[in-house]
Motif scaffolding. Structure first.
Motif, PDB file in Angstrom:
ATOM      1  N   ARG A 100       0.765  -1.146  -0.074  1.00 37.86           N
ATOM      2  CA  ARG A 100       0.067   0.018  -0.032  1.00 37.86           C
ATOM      3  C   ARG A 100       0.965   1.284   0.015  1.00 37.86           C
ATOM      4  NH1 ARG A 100      -5.141  -1.892   3.289  1.00 37.86           N
ATOM      5  NH2 ARG A 100      -5.591  -3.639   2.092  1.00 37.86           N
ATOM      6  N   GLU A 101       2.128   1.078   0.332  1.00 37.30           N
ATOM      7  CA  GLU A 101       2.910   2.254   0.181  1.00 37.30           C
ATOM      8  C   GLU A 101       3.256   2.698  -1.147  1.00 37.30           C
ATOM      9  OE1 GLU A 101       4.168   3.885   2.869  1.00 37.30           O
ATOM     10  OE2 GLU A 101       3.631   2.387   4.376  1.00 37.30           O
ATOM     11  N   ILE A 102       2.901   2.141  -2.014  1.00 38.55           N
ATOM     12  CA  ILE A 102       3.144   2.514  -3.626  1.00 38.55           C
ATOM     13  C   ILE A 102       1.955   3.273  -3.976  1.00 38.55           C
ATOM     14  CG2 ILE A 102       2.133   0.312  -4.587  1.00 38.55           C
ATOM     15  CD1 ILE A 102       4.531   0.522  -6.490  1.00 38.55           C
ATOM     16  N   SER A 103       0.750   3.346  -3.288  1.00 31.31           N
ATOM     17  CA  SER A 103      -0.236   3.905  -3.787  1.00 31.31           C
ATOM     18  C   SER A 103      -0.071   5.094  -4.059  1.00 31.31           C
ATOM     19  CB  SER A 103      -1.412   3.769  -2.746  1.00 31.31           C
ATOM     20  OG  SER A 103      -1.106   4.395  -1.549  1.00 31.31           O
ATOM     21  N   ALA A 104       0.781   6.172  -3.355  1.00 30.25           N
ATOM     22  CA  ALA A 104       1.154   7.607  -3.682  1.00 30.25           C
ATOM     23  C   ALA A 104       1.685   7.801  -5.095  1.00 30.25           C
ATOM     24  CB  ALA A 104       2.068   8.155  -2.669  1.00 30.25           C
ATOM     25  N   THR A 105       2.160   6.549  -5.781  1.00 28.31           N
ATOM     26  CA  THR A 105       2.800   6.831  -6.950  1.00 28.31           C
ATOM     27  C   THR A 105       2.092   6.167  -8.154  1.00 28.31           C
ATOM     28  OG1 THR A 105       3.987   4.402  -6.781  1.00 28.31           O
ATOM     29  CG2 THR A 105       5.013   6.498  -5.893  1.00 28.31           C
ATOM     30  N   THR A 106       0.673   5.871  -7.741  1.00 27.92           N
ATOM     31  CA  THR A 106      -0.003   5.305  -8.821  1.00 27.92           C
ATOM     32  C   THR A 106      -1.566   5.692  -8.977  1.00 27.92           C
ATOM     33  OG1 THR A 106      -0.815   3.143  -9.991  1.00 27.92           O
ATOM     34  CG2 THR A 106      -0.510   3.157  -7.659  1.00 27.92           C
ATOM     35  N   ASP A 107      -2.223   5.626  -9.928  1.00 22.89           N
ATOM     36  CA  ASP A 107      -3.605   6.044  -9.838  1.00 22.89           C
ATOM     37  C   ASP A 107      -4.472   4.639  -9.561  1.00 22.89           C
ATOM     38  OD1 ASP A 107      -3.465   8.762 -10.394  1.00 22.89           O
ATOM     39  OD2 ASP A 107      -3.641   8.539 -12.347  1.00 22.89           O
ATOM     40  N   TYR A 108      -3.900   3.609  -9.451  1.00 26.51           N
ATOM     41  CA  TYR A 108      -4.638   2.406  -9.152  1.00 26.51           C
ATOM     42  C   TYR A 108      -4.978   2.156  -7.792  1.00 26.51           C
ATOM     43  CZ  TYR A 108      -3.261   0.341 -13.813  1.00 26.51           C
ATOM     44  OH  TYR A 108      -3.077   0.124 -15.095  1.00 26.51           O
ATOM     45  N   THR A 109      -5.998   1.439  -7.626  1.00 23.31           N
ATOM     46  CA  THR A 109      -6.308   1.284  -6.226  1.00 23.31           C
ATOM     47  C   THR A 109      -5.359  -0.072  -5.860  1.00 23.31           C
ATOM     48  OG1 THR A 109      -8.452   1.670  -6.571  1.00 23.31           O
ATOM     49  CG2 THR A 109      -7.982   0.119  -4.702  1.00 23.31           C
ATOM     50  N   VAL A 110      -4.801  -0.053  -4.704  1.00 21.46           N
ATOM     51  CA  VAL A 110      -3.822  -0.813  -4.105  1.00 21.46           C
ATOM     52  C   VAL A 110      -4.392  -1.877  -3.254  1.00 21.46           C
ATOM     53  CG1 VAL A 110      -1.315  -1.285  -3.482  1.00 21.46           C
ATOM     54  CG2 VAL A 110      -1.814   0.691  -4.891  1.00 21.46           C
ATOM     55  N   TYR A 111      -4.093  -3.177  -3.397  1.00 18.57           N
ATOM     56  CA  TYR A 111      -4.559  -4.184  -2.563  1.00 18.57           C
ATOM     57  C   TYR A 111      -3.205  -4.801  -2.180  1.00 18.57           C
ATOM     58  CZ  TYR A 111      -9.425  -3.477  -3.571  1.00 18.57           C
ATOM     59  OH  TYR A 111     -10.743  -3.062  -3.801  1.00 18.57           O
ATOM     60  N   SER A 112      -3.077  -5.357  -0.905  1.00 22.54           N
ATOM     61  CA  SER A 112      -1.801  -5.877  -0.165  1.00 22.54           C
ATOM     62  C   SER A 112      -2.099  -7.327  -0.552  1.00 22.54           C
ATOM     63  CB  SER A 112      -1.909  -5.448   1.265  1.00 22.54           C
ATOM     64  OG  SER A 112      -0.946  -6.329   1.830  1.00 22.54           O
ATOM     65  N   PRO A 113      -0.854  -7.993  -0.958  1.00 15.50           N
ATOM     66  CA  PRO A 113      -1.043  -9.600  -1.040  1.00 15.50           C
ATOM     67  C   PRO A 113      -1.502 -10.024   0.150  1.00 15.50           C
ATOM     68  CG  PRO A 113       1.176  -8.394  -1.963  1.00 15.50           C
ATOM     69  CD  PRO A 113       0.362  -7.490  -1.281  1.00 15.50           C
ATOM     70  N   GLU A 114      -1.258  -9.436   1.544  1.00 20.04           N
ATOM     71  CA  GLU A 114      -1.615 -10.005   2.419  1.00 20.04           C
ATOM     72  C   GLU A 114      -3.164  -9.765   2.840  1.00 20.04           C
ATOM     73  OE1 GLU A 114       1.061  -8.075   2.448  1.00 20.04           O
ATOM     74  OE2 GLU A 114       2.460  -9.900   2.517  1.00 20.04           O
ATOM     75  N   SER A 115      -3.984  -8.885   2.060  1.00 19.89           N
ATOM     76  CA  SER A 115      -5.260  -8.998   2.208  1.00 19.89           C
ATOM     77  C   SER A 115      -6.142 -10.170   2.035  1.00 19.89           C
ATOM     78  CB  SER A 115      -5.742  -7.817   1.492  1.00 19.89           C
ATOM     79  OG  SER A 115      -5.969  -8.040  -0.002  1.00 19.89           O
TER      80      SER A 115
END
Length: 164
Positions: A112-127
């Motif tokens: 989720r730390e990468i969310s600031a660098t993309t317009d995509y919604t980010v889901y964690s692999p641990e979710s």
């Protein structure tokens, strides 16, 4: 404080650099917060010193963030997203829900730390969703349990490496 993770966290170089800069800034600010605590301590009775307690709380938050960032950056896979024939962290994934091919969602599977660098919604692999689709192939249907307790069925439509 070792994270138990299903897989390595993938970060783009930009996200890694941004998080490293944040870590460096937090570490450089340690003396400032320590001086603030000392200054507040000199004001007298610590039981009734709101400034002292606020400074200690801020220090605790900063130290927690420093620990988190150190671990994240130490364990992160940096660079190009993996290319694979199965869903993996660092991929943009499109799914549809409950056999409804018109109800699709496209997102980035990664930290989720990468969310600031993309317009995509980010889901964690641990979710719950992330765990259910890790290792899935195109066309494969997976089920996960939502926080509400409902079982949700998703089908992987497509996936490709994130191009940052």
């Amino acid at each position: 404080m070792r994270r138990s993770s299903v897989s390595t966290t993938w970060l783009s170089q930009d996200a890694y650099d941004r998080l490293q800069a944040e870590l460096d800034e937090l570490i450089a600010a340690r003396p400032v917060i320590a001086a603030e605590i000392n200054e507040r301590r000199e004001e007298g009775d610590l039981r009734e010193n709101g400034g002292y307690h606020a400074a200690r709380e801020e220090q605790a938050k900063q130290e927690h963030r420093i620990s988190y960032l150190k671990e994240l950056l130490r364990d992160a896979q940096v660079g190009e997203a993996p290319t694979a024939d199965k869903v993996a962290p660092g991929m943009v994934v499109t799914i549809y829900f409950d056999d409804d091919k018109d109800d699709t969602e496209t997102f980035l599977l990664g930290s989720r730390e990468i969310s600031a660098t993309t317009d995509y919604t980010v889901y964690s692999p641990e979710s719950a969703l992330g765990k259910s689709i890790l290792g899935a192939s195109g066309g494969q249907t997976c089920t996960y349990t939502a926080p509400s307790g409902a079982d949700i069925k998703v089908t992987v439509v497509a996936f490709e490496p994130f191009a940052g």
